[in-house]
Design a protein around this motif. Structure first.
Motif, PDB file in Angstrom:
ATOM      1  N   ASN A 118       0.812  -1.215   0.000  1.00 27.95           N
ATOM      2  CA  ASN A 118       0.000   0.000   0.000  1.00 27.95           C
ATOM      3  C   ASN A 118       0.848   1.269   0.000  1.00 27.95           C
ATOM      4  O   ASN A 118       1.892   1.334   0.654  1.00 27.95           O
ATOM      5  N   ASN A 120       0.647   5.746   0.270  1.00 33.15           N
ATOM      6  CA  ASN A 120      -0.146   6.873   0.749  1.00 33.15           C
ATOM      7  C   ASN A 120       0.548   8.163   0.337  1.00 33.15           C
ATOM      8  O   ASN A 120       1.695   8.143  -0.116  1.00 33.15           O
ATOM      9  N   SER A 133      -6.323  14.699   2.133  1.00 35.01           N
ATOM     10  CA  SER A 133      -7.574  14.147   1.599  1.00 35.01           C
ATOM     11  C   SER A 133      -7.805  14.610   0.164  1.00 35.01           C
ATOM     12  O   SER A 133      -8.321  13.856  -0.674  1.00 35.01           O
ATOM     13  N   ASP A 136      -5.843  12.630  -2.451  1.00 34.54           N
ATOM     14  CA  ASP A 136      -6.230  11.233  -2.635  1.00 34.54           C
ATOM     15  C   ASP A 136      -6.147  10.850  -4.110  1.00 34.54           C
ATOM     16  O   ASP A 136      -6.725  11.505  -4.983  1.00 34.54           O
ATOM     17  N   GLU A 138      -7.330   8.254  -5.799  1.00 36.81           N
ATOM     18  CA  GLU A 138      -8.584   7.830  -6.420  1.00 36.81           C
ATOM     19  C   GLU A 138      -9.423   9.046  -6.805  1.00 36.81           C
ATOM     20  O   GLU A 138     -10.019   9.106  -7.872  1.00 36.81           O
ATOM     21  N   TYR A 139      -9.456  10.038  -5.913  1.00 32.04           N
ATOM     22  CA  TYR A 139     -10.188  11.277  -6.198  1.00 32.04           C
ATOM     23  C   TYR A 139      -9.546  11.989  -7.380  1.00 32.04           C
ATOM     24  O   TYR A 139     -10.243  12.500  -8.276  1.00 32.04           O
ATOM     25  N   ASP A 255      -3.766   0.830  -2.618  1.00 31.58           N
ATOM     26  CA  ASP A 255      -4.190   1.332  -1.308  1.00 31.58           C
ATOM     27  C   ASP A 255      -5.253   0.401  -0.749  1.00 31.58           C
ATOM     28  O   ASP A 255      -5.502  -0.678  -1.319  1.00 31.58           O
ATOM     29  N   GLU A 256      -5.876   0.796   0.344  1.00 35.70           N
ATOM     30  CA  GLU A 256      -6.831  -0.096   1.012  1.00 35.70           C
ATOM     31  C   GLU A 256      -8.066  -0.381   0.164  1.00 35.70           C
ATOM     32  O   GLU A 256      -8.797  -1.340   0.428  1.00 35.70           O
ATOM     33  N   LYS A 257      -8.295   0.412  -0.883  1.00 42.32           N
ATOM     34  CA  LYS A 257      -9.455   0.212  -1.741  1.00 42.32           C
ATOM     35  C   LYS A 257      -9.178  -0.751  -2.901  1.00 42.32           C
ATOM     36  O   LYS A 257     -10.099  -1.142  -3.619  1.00 42.32           O
ATOM     37  N   THR A 258      -7.900  -1.108  -3.089  1.00 42.02           N
ATOM     38  CA  THR A 258      -7.535  -1.967  -4.213  1.00 42.02           C
ATOM     39  C   THR A 258      -7.959  -3.418  -3.954  1.00 42.02           C
ATOM     40  O   THR A 258      -7.603  -3.974  -2.903  1.00 42.02           O
ATOM     41  N   PRO A 259      -8.705  -4.051  -4.883  1.00 45.91           N
ATOM     42  CA  PRO A 259      -9.110  -5.460  -4.705  1.00 45.91           C
ATOM     43  C   PRO A 259      -7.896  -6.364  -4.545  1.00 45.91           C
ATOM     44  O   PRO A 259      -6.835  -6.113  -5.125  1.00 45.91           O
ATOM     45  N   ARG A 263      -4.222  -6.059  -6.086  1.00 50.91           N
ATOM     46  CA  ARG A 263      -3.188  -5.602  -5.159  1.00 50.91           C
ATOM     47  C   ARG A 263      -1.942  -6.457  -5.269  1.00 50.91           C
ATOM     48  O   ARG A 263      -0.822  -5.954  -5.353  1.00 50.91           O
TER      49      ARG A 263
END
Length: 422
Positions: A118, A120, A133, A136, A138-139, A255-259, A263
């Motif tokens: 992961n 950040n 934030s 981010d 993804e954003y 990141d934590e949202k990655t399947p 990942r």
């Protein structure tokens, strides 16, 4: 945390969003204010066969990152050469490439967890004064503003990350050391002779002081007076551009949202990637100057003083020689039309130096710097901020900053920047 570097033949494993503060003229800007530092990973090449090698290593490893740069050190700070000859730049490049230093530097920038893979943006946000934030990834992928922000951060911060490899070689001057010891002892005898005719108390006081000085001085002189090093420094820059950034975010970002399946795939890809590289900027050689023994009381202090000043001179030389490595210094204050800045002899400032005065402006949604004037140091008002300058009572060491005279252009105020021209 990344694993230590493996052994390689020839060696052994042993800066930015500017925050502009427009304040009233005459106000002081805190010296630790963030102003867009480049990031630096510094390490040394050690020569175990060389006299004083262990002492030089110890001193180098205790020196802090130069205060004009962000500390981007990795786990290894020292590599051993197999000979006493200075390492060629090709050897240094092979070491850096073989140990994937560029990839490791990117991993540090994005706080990579070696277990999960992961990333950040915490460090990027911290050094650039961004809102984490809003940064981010993804954003950012879904908005033009977000992509622009990531691009700006990469160009201003990650693209100004450097590796500085200092090869330090001791120059043996044992004969001069013995001569210096003899001179100190002779001075002691002369001083005692001058004291003849004074009262007993004066003689005793003078004898004690001079004998003590001679004793300490002779110990240092016999071993290290005339201690000299040559420093050959190689400079590299992390190659980070739009295409590298695009590939990193689209192919390696986790990141934590990655399947989970994705990942694992991306984690493996990053760990074997050849995408990241270091660009060789150039090299610079210096020889340490004559050491002033005033204020020095131990062999370690001699070595520390010599090495610290030689490395500072090397950095200053690289900054003058290579545009990409130059740093900007904020205007610290303005007094009666003259400019104060927190740089001095440590950064190579001399009466003949010339600086440009820069103003931050927005252009195409980005912060750029426009020259609005030129400055030169005021003679006898140059801050001697070299290592141990105050202890040796060097001229200018009592100052807090260097005073500059504006040679022409816009009126200076805190928030503007200085950059050395020569």
């Amino acid at each position: 945390m990344e694993k230590p570097f493996p052994f390689l033949p020839g060696f052994l494993a042993g800066l930015f969003l500017l925050v502009v503060s427009f304040q009233k003229a005459g106000a002081r800007v805190p010296p630790d204010e963030e102003y867009g530092r480049s990031s630096l990973y510094s390490l040394m090449v050690s020569h175990p066969q060389m006299r004083y090698s262990s002492q030089i290593d110890y001193v180098y490893l205790s020196l802090p990152t130069p205060d004009k740069y962000e500390n981007h050190d990795l786990g290894v700070k020292r590599v051993e050469a197999l000979s006493s000859s200075p390492a060629r730049v090709e050897e240094v490049q092979r070491f850096l490439e073989g140990n994937q230093v560029a990839r490791r530097m990117v991993a540090k920038w994005f706080g990579r967890d070696p277990e999960t893979g992961n990333f950040n943006v915490d460090l990027v946000a911290e050094r650039g004064n961004y809102n984490a934030s809003v940064m981010d990834v993804e954003y950012a992928r879904m908005t033009q503003r977000g992509l622009s922000l990531l691009s700006d951060a990469g160009e201003a911060l990650i693209g100004k990350t450097f590796v500085m490899v200092s090869d330090i070689v001791y120059v043996d001057k044992e004969q001069k050391a013995k001569m210096a010891g003899s001179i100190l002892n002779a001075v002691a005898q002369i001083a005692l002779a001058v004291a003849v005719g004074s009262n007993d108390k004066d003689v005793e006081s003078i004898s004690s002081a001079v004998a003590g000085t001679a004793f300490i001085g002779s110990i240092i002189a016999d071993n290290l007076a005339g201690f000299t090093v040559k420093v050959h420094t190689h400079l590299f820059r992390l190659d980070w551009n739009d295409s590298v950034a695009a590939a990193f975010y689209s192919q390696y970002w986790v990141d934590e949202k990655t399947p989970e399946p994705e990942r694992l795939k991306r984690k493996r890809m990053f760990e074997t990637s050849g995408l990241f590289s270091l660009e060789y900027v150039g090299s610079y050689r210096v020889k340490s100057e004559k050491t002033v023994m005033k204020g020095v009381r131990s062999n370690e202090e001699v070595i520390r003083k010599v090495c610290a000043r030689a490395i500072d001179r090397s950095i200053a030389g690289l900054q003058k020689k290579y545009e990409v490595f130059k740093v900007k210094t904020p205007v610290y204050g303005v007094e009666e039309g003259k400019v104060l800045a927190k740089i001095g002899m440590k950064e190579g400032v001399a009466p003949s130096s010339r600086f440009e005065l820069l103003q931050a402006v927005e252009k195409g949604g980005k912060t750029v710097f426009r020259r609005v004037g030129k400055l030169k140091p005021v003679k006898k008002q140059i801050w001697d901020n070299r290592y141990m300058a105050f202890e040796e009572q060097a001229r200018g060491s009592e100052l807090e900053a260097t005073l500059f005279r504006v040679m022409g252009g816009a009126k200076a105020y805190p928030g503007m920047m200085l950059r050395q021209l020569r």
